[in-house]
Design a protein around this motif. Sequence first.
Motif, PDB file in Angstrom:
ATOM      1  N   ARG A   8     -49.656  82.347  34.366  1.00 53.19           N
ATOM      2  CA  ARG A   8     -49.287  81.198  33.546  1.00 53.19           C
ATOM      3  C   ARG A   8     -48.126  80.437  34.167  1.00 53.19           C
ATOM      4  O   ARG A   8     -47.168  81.043  34.673  1.00 53.19           O
ATOM      5  N   ASN A  11     -45.325  75.690  31.395  1.00 54.17           N
ATOM      6  CA  ASN A  11     -45.938  75.028  30.237  1.00 54.17           C
ATOM      7  C   ASN A  11     -46.921  75.945  29.520  1.00 54.17           C
ATOM      8  O   ASN A  11     -46.999  75.950  28.287  1.00 54.17           O
ATOM      9  N   GLU A  12     -47.668  76.734  30.297  1.00 52.70           N
ATOM     10  CA  GLU A  12     -48.665  77.633  29.691  1.00 52.70           C
ATOM     11  C   GLU A  12     -48.006  78.777  28.931  1.00 52.70           C
ATOM     12  O   GLU A  12     -48.555  79.260  27.935  1.00 52.70           O
ATOM     13  N   SER A  15     -47.293  76.939  25.639  1.00 55.59           N
ATOM     14  CA  SER A  15     -48.491  76.490  24.918  1.00 55.59           C
ATOM     15  C   SER A  15     -49.374  77.659  24.515  1.00 55.59           C
ATOM     16  O   SER A  15     -49.968  77.659  23.424  1.00 55.59           O
ATOM     17  N   ASP A  16     -49.476  78.692  25.359  1.00 60.10           N
ATOM     18  CA  ASP A  16     -50.324  79.835  25.029  1.00 60.10           C
ATOM     19  C   ASP A  16     -49.751  80.655  23.879  1.00 60.10           C
ATOM     20  O   ASP A  16     -50.504  81.351  23.180  1.00 60.10           O
ATOM     21  N   THR A  19     -51.113  78.815  21.077  1.00 55.82           N
ATOM     22  CA  THR A  19     -52.565  79.031  21.073  1.00 55.82           C
ATOM     23  C   THR A  19     -52.899  80.393  20.476  1.00 55.82           C
ATOM     24  O   THR A  19     -53.872  80.538  19.719  1.00 55.82           O
ATOM     25  N   LYS A  22     -52.682  80.087  16.882  1.00 57.12           N
ATOM     26  CA  LYS A  22     -53.793  79.258  16.398  1.00 57.12           C
ATOM     27  C   LYS A  22     -55.039  80.111  16.214  1.00 57.12           C
ATOM     28  O   LYS A  22     -55.810  79.925  15.263  1.00 57.12           O
ATOM     29  N   SER A 213     -38.926  79.320  29.092  1.00 56.34           N
ATOM     30  CA  SER A 213     -39.818  79.571  27.953  1.00 56.34           C
ATOM     31  C   SER A 213     -39.070  80.244  26.812  1.00 56.34           C
ATOM     32  O   SER A 213     -39.243  79.875  25.641  1.00 56.34           O
ATOM     33  N   ASN A 284     -44.117  85.645  22.212  1.00 59.99           N
ATOM     34  CA  ASN A 284     -43.866  84.907  23.450  1.00 59.99           C
ATOM     35  C   ASN A 284     -43.384  85.843  24.562  1.00 59.99           C
ATOM     36  O   ASN A 284     -43.832  85.751  25.713  1.00 59.99           O
TER      37      ASN A 284
END
Length: 313
Positions: A8, A11-12, A15-16, A19, A22, A213, A284
């Motif tokens: 990753r 940004n990933e 964002s992950d 996600t 989600k 991050s 995270n």
Amino acid sequence: MFQLYKKRTFNELISDTFTFFKIHGKNYFANYIAINGAIILILIVLLYFFFKVFYDGLFQNGTPNSGVGFENYLVENLNLFIGYGIVALVLILILMFINSLFPIAYLKLVEKKEETNAANLWKFIKSKIGKSIVFFLISLVIIFPLAGLIAFVCFALVFILIGIPLIIIVIPALFTCISFAYYNYISTNDGYFDSISKGYRLFIKKPWPLIGSTIIIYMIVNTVVSFISFIPYFIGIFGVFFNIETQNLDNQQENISFMMIMIGITFMLSITLNYLLQNIISVNQGIMYYSMIDETEKTSNLSEIDLIGSNEE
């Protein structure tokens, strides 16, 4: 299905994390509440009564108590305050260990493609609670004093400005290294010092995206917690200001009571949100841990090879 082992970018990593929630958020927090909800509720009720007892001593009949009167009240209710404190401390410790293990348990079940239900999660947590306590106790003697010393030096250097960027970099770095070590210690059969070493090696392989991050996720979570928690507090302040023109005693007593109620609600809401949303930070850290494992062990490539082999059959 969420892919844990994956290389990753910065940004990933962020964002992950979202996600993941989600895809799994509803199930994740439903199970979290099923396991931790009763303990958190008892803690909140306990803190409510503690706050009420404290308020009763601070204000008599809605008016501020004198210094001597308040001191006498504290002495008279000392055993009650000590009792509240001991029970609250025990509940906080229980929550601390379960909270630290819950995201690891959930990600481990996702990794193994097992059902993420309360029974499986609780089974994992119970099997690892001893290791969690051992990690905490050893770290209390070895890692935490060292980390505290480093943090103290960084804060001391604030006076010559260099400490400010050091704090921004060093504190998240320490947090991530310890998180990686803890994830590895709980998730594998590695010993304590092997896990500390591996946590450092994983972190140092790609430190800047990991630090970035951690900072971004921490800022997002704490901004949300602060914003939502302070809504009752601001309602209390505005309520007092709007009624300030009425200066009779009854109104003053109502204003004080209303303000204290709003402060109490703010305090309890803040505790609840902190316990819930700290999971985002922990997940995270877990996603970063699995990503760095993939960076070093090429786990995702091995999984793809196994999948190709199974398809050919």
